[in-house]
Design an enzyme around this catalytic site. Structure first.
Site, mmCIF file in Angstrom:
data_model
loop_
_atom_site.group_PDB
_atom_site.id
_atom_site.type_symbol
_atom_site.label_atom_id
_atom_site.label_comp_id
_atom_site.label_asym_id
_atom_site.label_seq_id
_atom_site.Cartn_x
_atom_site.Cartn_y
_atom_site.Cartn_z
ATOM 1 N N ARG A 32 -9.176 -10.730 -6.070
ATOM 2 C CA ARG A 32 -8.912 -10.073 -4.797
ATOM 3 C C ARG A 32 -9.131 -8.572 -4.973
ATOM 4 N NH1 ARG A 32 -3.520 -8.116 -2.130
ATOM 5 N NH2 ARG A 32 -4.467 -7.412 -0.190
ATOM 6 N N HIS A 70 -7.296 -1.705 2.751
ATOM 7 C CA HIS A 70 -6.150 -1.489 1.867
ATOM 8 C C HIS A 70 -5.893 0.022 1.833
ATOM 9 C CE1 HIS A 70 -3.757 -3.516 -1.570
ATOM 10 N NE2 HIS A 70 -3.271 -2.283 -1.450
ATOM 11 N N GLU A 111 -0.814 -5.402 4.116
ATOM 12 C CA GLU A 111 0.519 -4.859 4.381
ATOM 13 C C GLU A 111 0.560 -3.898 5.560
ATOM 14 O OE1 GLU A 111 2.150 -3.332 0.735
ATOM 15 O OE2 GLU A 111 2.283 -5.321 -0.138
ATOM 16 N N ASN A 141 2.684 -10.887 0.001
ATOM 17 C CA ASN A 141 2.926 -9.967 -1.120
ATOM 18 C C ASN A 141 4.431 -9.849 -1.314
ATOM 19 O OD1 ASN A 141 0.188 -9.586 -0.813
ATOM 20 N ND2 ASN A 141 0.308 -7.411 -0.305
ATOM 21 N N TYR A 167 7.596 -8.437 -4.046
ATOM 22 C CA TYR A 167 8.019 -7.724 -5.255
ATOM 23 C C TYR A 167 9.510 -7.854 -5.539
ATOM 24 C CZ TYR A 167 3.368 -5.828 -5.484
ATOM 25 O OH TYR A 167 2.016 -5.732 -5.611
ATOM 26 N N GLU A 187 -0.048 -10.896 -3.767
ATOM 27 C CA GLU A 187 0.404 -9.878 -4.723
ATOM 28 C C GLU A 187 1.789 -10.247 -5.217
ATOM 29 O OE1 GLU A 187 0.485 -5.745 -3.487
ATOM 30 O OE2 GLU A 187 -1.484 -5.926 -2.541
HETATM 31 C C1 GBH Z 1 1.926 -3.084 -2.637
HETATM 32 O O1 GBH Z 1 2.807 -2.335 -1.878
HETATM 33 C C2 GBH Z 1 0.538 -2.590 -2.400
HETATM 34 O O2 GBH Z 1 -0.222 -3.499 -1.641
HETATM 35 C C3 GBH Z 1 -0.184 -2.223 -3.656
HETATM 36 O O3 GBH Z 1 -1.314 -1.467 -3.328
HETATM 37 C C4 GBH Z 1 0.773 -1.501 -4.576
HETATM 38 O O4 GBH Z 1 0.122 -0.960 -5.683
HETATM 39 C C5 GBH Z 1 1.804 -2.490 -5.006
HETATM 40 O O5 GBH Z 1 2.397 -3.114 -3.923
HETATM 41 C C6 GBH Z 1 2.907 -1.902 -5.877
HETATM 42 O O6 GBH Z 1 3.633 -0.937 -5.192
HETATM 43 O O7 GBH Z 1 10.464 0.881 -1.236
HETATM 44 O O8 GBH Z 1 12.467 0.645 -2.580
HETATM 45 O O9 GBH Z 1 12.587 0.190 -0.198
HETATM 46 C C7 GBH Z 1 4.139 -2.757 -1.931
HETATM 47 C C8 GBH Z 1 5.005 -1.762 -1.224
HETATM 48 C C9 GBH Z 1 7.104 -2.315 -2.207
HETATM 49 C C10 GBH Z 1 6.955 -1.378 -0.010
HETATM 50 C C11 GBH Z 1 8.541 -2.636 -1.966
HETATM 51 C C12 GBH Z 1 8.363 -1.754 0.233
HETATM 52 C C13 GBH Z 1 10.474 -2.055 -0.722
HETATM 53 C C14 GBH Z 1 11.380 -1.506 -1.747
HETATM 54 N N1 GBH Z 1 6.342 -2.251 -0.993
HETATM 55 N N2 GBH Z 1 9.092 -1.734 -0.991
HETATM 56 S S1 GBH Z 1 11.765 0.160 -1.410
#
Ligand code: GBH
Length: 465
Positions: free
Chosen positions: A78, A122, A167, A295, A297, A369
């Site tokens: 991707r 992106h 996103e 995505n 995290y 992701e």
């Molecule tokens: C993604 O964004 C992106 O698509 C990618 O480009 C990037 O490199 C990757 O993730 C890593 O960051 O901000 O503490 O409130 C994810 C962005 C991460 C935004 C989690 C919201 C919530 C936690 N998101 N975040 S916080």
């Protein structure tokens, strides 16, 4: 039992990147400027003053990087296409050299037997379009459609799967509401308009791709937030409902149902009258998707107020999200965190997969992701022993496996990220790769997590550790 696979035989194993984060070569071959060039050059916006150069110099090193993907047994890659390489001014004159780059990349992937999964946006909006109003301006959605038509006409015979937008929440809210990302504005009403126009752009782009008649599939990569109430009180539940509205349902309702959530329009009535929603828009935004990319995290916990909570666990101020009451806050649970400070909780991935499987009516789901940043070093043996990242991947992939067993139509998984890269406002200080990059020499070193992932990709079974 030991021969049984943990994942279905046709499960797709991939890794993901994005153009501005890896390509470098920001002035090569007629590329125009994007909002991230401008933002990164603005003092104080990106940690350490880092910019999109050199990143991973992938623009020149893509053959080596595709060879690396083969060595990692990836079935899919991707990547994203940089709009300002294709249309340096955002619209109008096409830069053939930019199209040629992505044609070479796609052909190299196909020669290696790797499916190209292309994201069309992106976050690198051409600066000229930002100058003309950016995503808060409706016209940007139509310029996006025109750009997508050009790309789909050129690559659509070979790209199997398209993601229109990565996103939309980040582009709209980090870009226009809190200013943490380019273009760095702080204007809540503009952020809401941007979010609608990103969805409209998605729908128009889907039409453009389908008009080519190629059999490729259309989806998007959505960062559904996993929002949980901190405590059992009705007040915390109400906070979670409100946060879920502006983080998730404001996107998934227009995409999956063709409506806007009434409670969100009400919560945000003092911010916007939503007159940017025109008749017919929601029919465009809700055209059926071929797949949904997710995505994930970290989960987020919210509380109605910081009163009575351990101050060490309360992160940030009250009024923590757009439309939040002045006392509403994010609360951490004291779980282990990554180098981003994000709490590690694989049950969040399980929950989001179950929820979106229910809401998306049985279409194929992909994790587009998932991954983590840790402070990696190349040790004397020439390796990167990133046990913390390996644990993160194993935990989340075990949650994904459970979701499949619970009936979720999860068809594939993309690790974020293939390579260490430009982590937006954090510059090069945060490493998300399963492959380490030395930014001085551009030497790539597969981390232990990458070796582990390659064995999983080859066998569909969790490797012994
Ligand atoms: C993604 O964004 C992106 O698509 C990618 O480009 C990037 O490199 C990757 O993730 C890593 O960051 O901000 O503490 O409130 C994810 C962005 C991460 C935004 C989690 C919201 C919530 C936690 N998101 N975040 S916080």
């Amino acid at each position: 039992m030991s021969n049984r696979s943990d994942f279905p035989e046709d499960f797709l194993w991939g890794a993901a990147t994005a153009s501005f984060q890896i390509e470098g070569a920001t002035t090569a071959d007629g590329r125009g400027r994007s909002i991230w060039d401008t933002f990164a050059e603005t003092p104080g916006k990106v940690l350490g003053g880092d910019t999109g150069d050199p990143a991973d110099d992938h623009y020149h090193r893509y053959p080596e990087d595709v060879a690396l993907m083969s060595r990692l047994n990836l079935g899919a890659y991707r990547f994203s296409i940089a709009w300002p390489r294709i249309l340096p001014e955002g619209s109008g004159k096409v830069n053939q050299a930019g199209l040629d780059f992505y044609n070479r990349l796609v052909d190299t992937l196909l020669e290696a037997g790797i499916q190209p999964w292309a994201t069309l946006y992106h976050w690198d909006l051409p600066q000229t379009l930002e100058d003309a109003g950016g995503w808060p301006a409706r016209d940007t959605a139509y310029r996006f459609r025109d750009y997508v038509q050009i790309v789909a006409d050129s690559l659509g015979d070979r790209v199997s799967d398209w993601m229109t937008i990565n996103e939309p929440w980040c582009s709209a809210f980090l870009g226009y509401e809190n200013g943490h990302h380019a273009p760095g504005h702080r204007d809540p009403a503009a952020a809401l308009a941007a979010s609608h126009h990103l969805l409209l752009g998605h729908g128009l782009a889907a039409q453009a791709i389908r008009s080519t008649g190629h059999p490729s599939r259309v989806g998007l990569a959505h960062n559904q937030a996993v929002i949980r109430p901190h405590g059992p009180s009705a007040a915390d539940a109400r906070s979670a409902r409100r946060a879920d509205g502006v983080r998730n349902r404001i996107f998934t309702d227009p995409l999956l149902k063709g409506t806007y959530p009434a409670d969100v329009l009400e919560d945000l009535a003092s911010v916007s009258d939503f007159s940017f929603i025109h008749d017919g828009d929601l029919k465009i935004t809700s055209a059926p998707l071929d797949f949904l990319g997710i995505n994930y995290y970290s989960p987020e916990f919210v509380a109605a107020s910081a009163k009575g909570l351990d101050p060490a666990l309360v992160s940030g101020e009250g009024g923590a999200w757009l439309g939040a009451e002045p006392e509403e806050v994010h609360v951490s649970q004291g779980l282990p965190v990554t180098h981003m400070g994000w709490e590690i909780d694989p049950t969040g991935l399980y929950d989001v997969l179950l929820r979106l499987a229910g809401e998306s009516g049985g279409i194929d789901l992909y994790v587009t992701e998932n991954g983590c940043a840790f402070e990696d070093t190349v040790t004397e043996d020439g390796r990167v022993h990133d046990t913390d990242r390996l644990d993160y991947y194993e935990g989340h992939l075990r949650a994904a496996k459970e979701a499949i067993h619970a009936g979720v139509p999860l068809r594939g998984y993309f690790a974020w990220s293939l390579l260490d890269n430009f982590e937006w406002a954090w510059g090069y200080s945060r490493r998300f790769g399963i492959v380490h990059v030395d930014y001085e020499t551009q030497v790539r070193t597969v981390k232990d997590s990458g070796e582990w992932y390659s064995r999983l990709a080859a066998t569909g079974r969790f490797p012994e550790r």
